[in-house]
Design an enzyme around this catalytic site. Sequence first.
Site, mmCIF file in Angstrom:
data_model
loop_
_atom_site.group_PDB
_atom_site.id
_atom_site.type_symbol
_atom_site.label_atom_id
_atom_site.label_comp_id
_atom_site.label_asym_id
_atom_site.label_seq_id
_atom_site.Cartn_x
_atom_site.Cartn_y
_atom_site.Cartn_z
ATOM 1 N N GLN A 230 0.981 -1.267 0.096
ATOM 2 C CA GLN A 230 0.104 0.151 -0.001
ATOM 3 C C GLN A 230 1.032 1.239 0.037
ATOM 4 O O GLN A 230 1.694 1.485 0.843
ATOM 5 C CB GLN A 230 -0.957 0.020 1.313
ATOM 6 N N GLU B 237 -8.554 -0.833 1.308
ATOM 7 C CA GLU B 237 -8.026 -0.737 2.787
ATOM 8 C C GLU B 237 -9.058 0.037 3.789
ATOM 9 O O GLU B 237 -8.985 -0.143 4.717
ATOM 10 C CB GLU B 237 -6.591 -0.456 2.552
#
Length: 279
Positions: free
Chosen positions: A39, A80
């Site tokens: 990420q 997320e």
Amino acid sequence: MARGLGKGINAFFPSELEETSEDAVQQVPVNECRPNPYQPRKSFSADAIEELKDSILEYGIVQPLIVRESIKGYEIVVGERRFRAAKKAELETMPAIVKKLSDNKMMEVALLENLQREDLTAIEEAYAYHNLMNESGMTQDDLSRRLGKSRSHIANTVRLLALPEEVMTSINNGELSMGHGRALLGLQNEEQIMFLFRKILKEKLNVRQVEDLIVNMDEQPKKKKTKPKKDVFLQERESVLRDRLGTAVSINQGKRKGKIEIEFYSNDDLERILETLDH
């Protein structure tokens, strides 16, 4: 078409993210999921997560997440924030589509999703480009084609990683803009960069004011040393090389020979530059 991704991502990853008959939405246990290790976004607004949690408690998760199976449970590929909000809402399961993706594809998808949402700071974006090139062996030209960003934008963004850590932190926190960072890169001396950096924060200077100050700083030593101005052709060649290599380049010409200096800030970055020169 994979639901919840938007056609932009599908356009870049048609084979990886296209929904098939085997990709039915399923409920996966929240406590068996973990964040995407690739990420690029490092900070999430606590207030935004709280608002999303309240929405999930009232309406549920409207768009399924994209996950991939790992040795233990699942890793989040896309979504997320929904995952973080689902944890805060203490949900036991959440809707998701399970995909088989390599590490490189997972990294690309996560980067592209954030770029489309404009969620990344300039420094997060720079690290994402840098890491993706190092991990996948892609060049700036490859990234430009894959992500739909100009090569010069990618090069100028990656160059921000040559700034001192304190300056990068301020850009990451929103105190300085990418424009401020690019202007500071015009100074070769780190002492000058830090002096001007503190002046920017203290006096709240805009990018144009910083550029004017840098011009004045460049002119002062020239008056003392009467150093001749660099040839326009050499300046243009420096600019071309900077854009291509994504780092600071200096071309110095003497009476009989010249010298090209190319900056790098890690062994991986040196390998990237050498690979770019080979193409």
